[in-house]
Design a protein around this motif. Structure first.
Motif, mmCIF file in Angstrom:
data_model
loop_
_atom_site.group_PDB
_atom_site.id
_atom_site.type_symbol
_atom_site.label_atom_id
_atom_site.label_comp_id
_atom_site.label_asym_id
_atom_site.label_seq_id
_atom_site.Cartn_x
_atom_site.Cartn_y
_atom_site.Cartn_z
ATOM 1 N N SER A 12 -6.809 -1.859 -5.986
ATOM 2 C CA SER A 12 -8.258 -1.646 -5.905
ATOM 3 C C SER A 12 -8.645 -1.195 -4.499
ATOM 4 C CB SER A 12 -9.020 -2.910 -6.302
ATOM 5 O OG SER A 12 -8.882 -3.936 -5.341
ATOM 6 N N PHE A 13 -7.976 -1.728 -3.472
ATOM 7 C CA PHE A 13 -8.232 -1.285 -2.105
ATOM 8 C C PHE A 13 -7.846 0.186 -1.941
ATOM 9 C CE2 PHE A 13 -7.467 -5.792 -0.185
ATOM 10 C CZ PHE A 13 -8.660 -6.218 -0.725
ATOM 11 N N GLY A 14 -6.769 0.578 -2.631
ATOM 12 C CA GLY A 14 -6.277 1.947 -2.497
ATOM 13 C C GLY A 14 -7.221 3.003 -3.024
ATOM 14 N N GLY A 35 0.796 -1.224 0.000
ATOM 15 C CA GLY A 35 0.000 0.000 0.000
ATOM 16 C C GLY A 35 0.827 1.270 0.000
ATOM 17 N N ARG A 36 2.129 1.162 -0.306
ATOM 18 C CA ARG A 36 3.008 2.333 -0.283
ATOM 19 C C ARG A 36 2.903 3.157 -1.561
ATOM 20 N NH1 ARG A 36 8.673 -0.178 0.955
ATOM 21 N NH2 ARG A 36 9.334 1.971 0.510
ATOM 22 N N LEU A 37 2.377 2.559 -2.610
ATOM 23 C CA LEU A 37 2.144 3.264 -3.872
ATOM 24 C C LEU A 37 0.648 3.218 -4.173
ATOM 25 C CD1 LEU A 37 5.088 1.756 -5.973
ATOM 26 C CD2 LEU A 37 5.057 3.930 -4.735
ATOM 27 N N ALA A 66 -2.022 -10.016 -6.214
ATOM 28 C CA ALA A 66 -2.090 -9.305 -4.939
ATOM 29 C C ALA A 66 -1.817 -7.815 -5.126
ATOM 30 C CB ALA A 66 -1.095 -9.913 -3.948
ATOM 31 N N ALA A 67 -0.865 -7.493 -6.015
ATOM 32 C CA ALA A 67 -0.566 -6.082 -6.263
ATOM 33 C C ALA A 67 -1.765 -5.378 -6.891
ATOM 34 C CB ALA A 67 0.658 -5.966 -7.169
ATOM 35 N N TRP A 124 -5.437 0.560 10.185
ATOM 36 C CA TRP A 124 -6.196 -0.225 9.213
ATOM 37 C C TRP A 124 -5.397 -0.529 7.948
ATOM 38 C CZ3 TRP A 124 -9.722 -2.666 11.532
ATOM 39 C CH2 TRP A 124 -10.335 -2.098 12.660
ATOM 40 N N VAL A 125 -4.431 0.325 7.622
ATOM 41 C CA VAL A 125 -3.532 -0.002 6.510
ATOM 42 C C VAL A 125 -2.683 -1.212 6.897
ATOM 43 C CG1 VAL A 125 -1.589 0.806 5.115
ATOM 44 C CG2 VAL A 125 -3.492 2.350 5.605
ATOM 45 N N GLY A 126 -2.249 -1.254 8.153
ATOM 46 C CA GLY A 126 -1.498 -2.404 8.659
ATOM 47 C C GLY A 126 -2.337 -3.666 8.659
ATOM 48 N N VAL A 127 -3.615 -3.534 9.014
ATOM 49 C CA VAL A 127 -4.528 -4.681 8.957
ATOM 50 C C VAL A 127 -4.613 -5.193 7.515
ATOM 51 C CG1 VAL A 127 -6.937 -5.411 9.155
ATOM 52 C CG2 VAL A 127 -5.908 -4.029 10.960
ATOM 53 N N GLY A 128 -4.698 -4.264 6.567
ATOM 54 C CA GLY A 128 -4.763 -4.654 5.164
ATOM 55 C C GLY A 128 -3.515 -5.399 4.713
ATOM 56 N N SER A 129 -2.356 -4.937 5.157
ATOM 57 C CA SER A 129 -1.105 -5.602 4.789
ATOM 58 C C SER A 129 -1.029 -7.001 5.400
ATOM 59 C CB SER A 129 0.096 -4.767 5.244
ATOM 60 O OG SER A 129 0.147 -3.545 4.535
#
Length: 218
Positions: free
Chosen positions: A161-163, A25-27, A155-156, A124-129
Motif C-alpha cells: 500500500s505504501f508502494g 519495498g523491492r517489489l 507487513a508485506a 525515504w525508502v530506507g526510512v520506510g524499511s
C-alpha cells in the motif's frame, strides 16, 4: 526425494524470501515477476519458485493472470482498512503488555537509529524499511511465533500500500520522531502510555494512507 518433493520443501522458505522483498519495498504493486530472473537471483529451480508463487497467491500478495504471468498484488482500500484494524489489535496489545527489558526493545532502538540515519541522508525508502522493522519488533514483544509469522504477511501487504504512493517523504517523515517517543516511553516502563500513543499514531497513519490512496483514483 523427487523434484516435486524438493519444490514443496523449498517453497515456504522461498515464499518468505519473496515476502521479505515485498516488505523491503523491492517489489512494487502491479509489477510482473519474471520466473527466469527470480529463479536465477534466488538460485532455485522454476518448479520451486512456482510453488512459492502459489503460496503467496493464496495469501493475496501475488496474483496469477492466465497467459500473462504472475504479478504483485495491488491493495484495495478495504484491505488497507482491515490491515490497520489488525495492526491495532496486535501491536497496541503487545506494547501495553511489554517488558521494558525484552530483547526486542534493542531491535526497536536499532530501527529508530537506522531511520534517523536514513532521514539525514534523505533516503525515504530506507526510512520506510526501518519503520517496518520497528513495528515487527513491537509484535515480537508478545513472544508469539504465530503472531510474528502472521504479521510478516500483514507487513508485506502494508508495504504494498505504501508502494502506491508517490511521496515517501510525506508518508514516512512524521513517524521517525514518533517511533523514538514511543520507544522512550517503553524504556521508562510507561507501557500504557506507549500503547495509547501507538494507537493514535496508527490512526493518523491510516488516514494519511487512505487519503493519498483515494487521490490516486483506486
Amino acid at each position: 526425494m523427487t523434484k516435486q518433493d524438493t519444490a514443496l520443501t523449498l517453497a515456504p522458505r522461498l515464499a518468505e524470501k519473496i515476502r521479505d522483498m515485498l516488505i523491503a519495498g523491492r517489489l512494487k504493486p502491479g509489477q510482473r515477476l519474471s520466473e527466469a530472473s527470480l529463479s536465477s537471483d534466488l538460485d532455485v529451480s522454476r518448479n520451486s519458485l512456482r510453488e512459492a508463487f502459489r503460496l503467496l497467491t493464496t495469501e493475496g500478495l501475488l496474483r496469477h493472470e492466465p497467459n500473462r504471468g504472475v504479478f504483485v498484488s495491488t491493495p484495495s482500500m478495504a484491505s488497507i482498512i482491515d490491515i490497520y484494524r489488525v495492526r491495532r489489535l496486535i501491536e497496541c496489545r503487545a506494547l501495553e503488555q511489554a517488558y521494558p527489558q525484552h530483547p526486542a526493545v534493542a531491535r526497536m532502538r536499532a530501527s529508530v537509529e537506522k531511520a534517523l540515519e536514513c532521514r539525514e541522508a534523505s533516503d525515504w525508502v530506507g526510512v520506510g524499511s526501518a519503520n517496518m522493522a520497528f513495528h515487527a519488533a513491537i509484535v515480537d514483544l508478545a513472544d508469539s511465533a504465530r503472531l510474528s509469522a502472521f504479521y510478516g504477511q500483514i507487513a508485506a501487504e502494508l508495504r504494498l500500500s505504501f508502494g502506491l504512493l508517490e511521496d515517501p517523504e510525506f508518508l514516512h517523515a512524521p513517524y521517525v520522531d514518533m517511533n523514538a517517543a514511543i520507544l522512550a516511553q517503553l524504556e521508562e516502563g510507561k507501557t500504557s502510555e506507549a500503547a495509547a500513543a501507538l494507537e493514535s499514531y496508527l490512526s493518523r497513519s491510516e488516514r494519511t494512507v487512505l487519503a493519498a490512496f483515494s487521490r490516486l483514483g483506486h
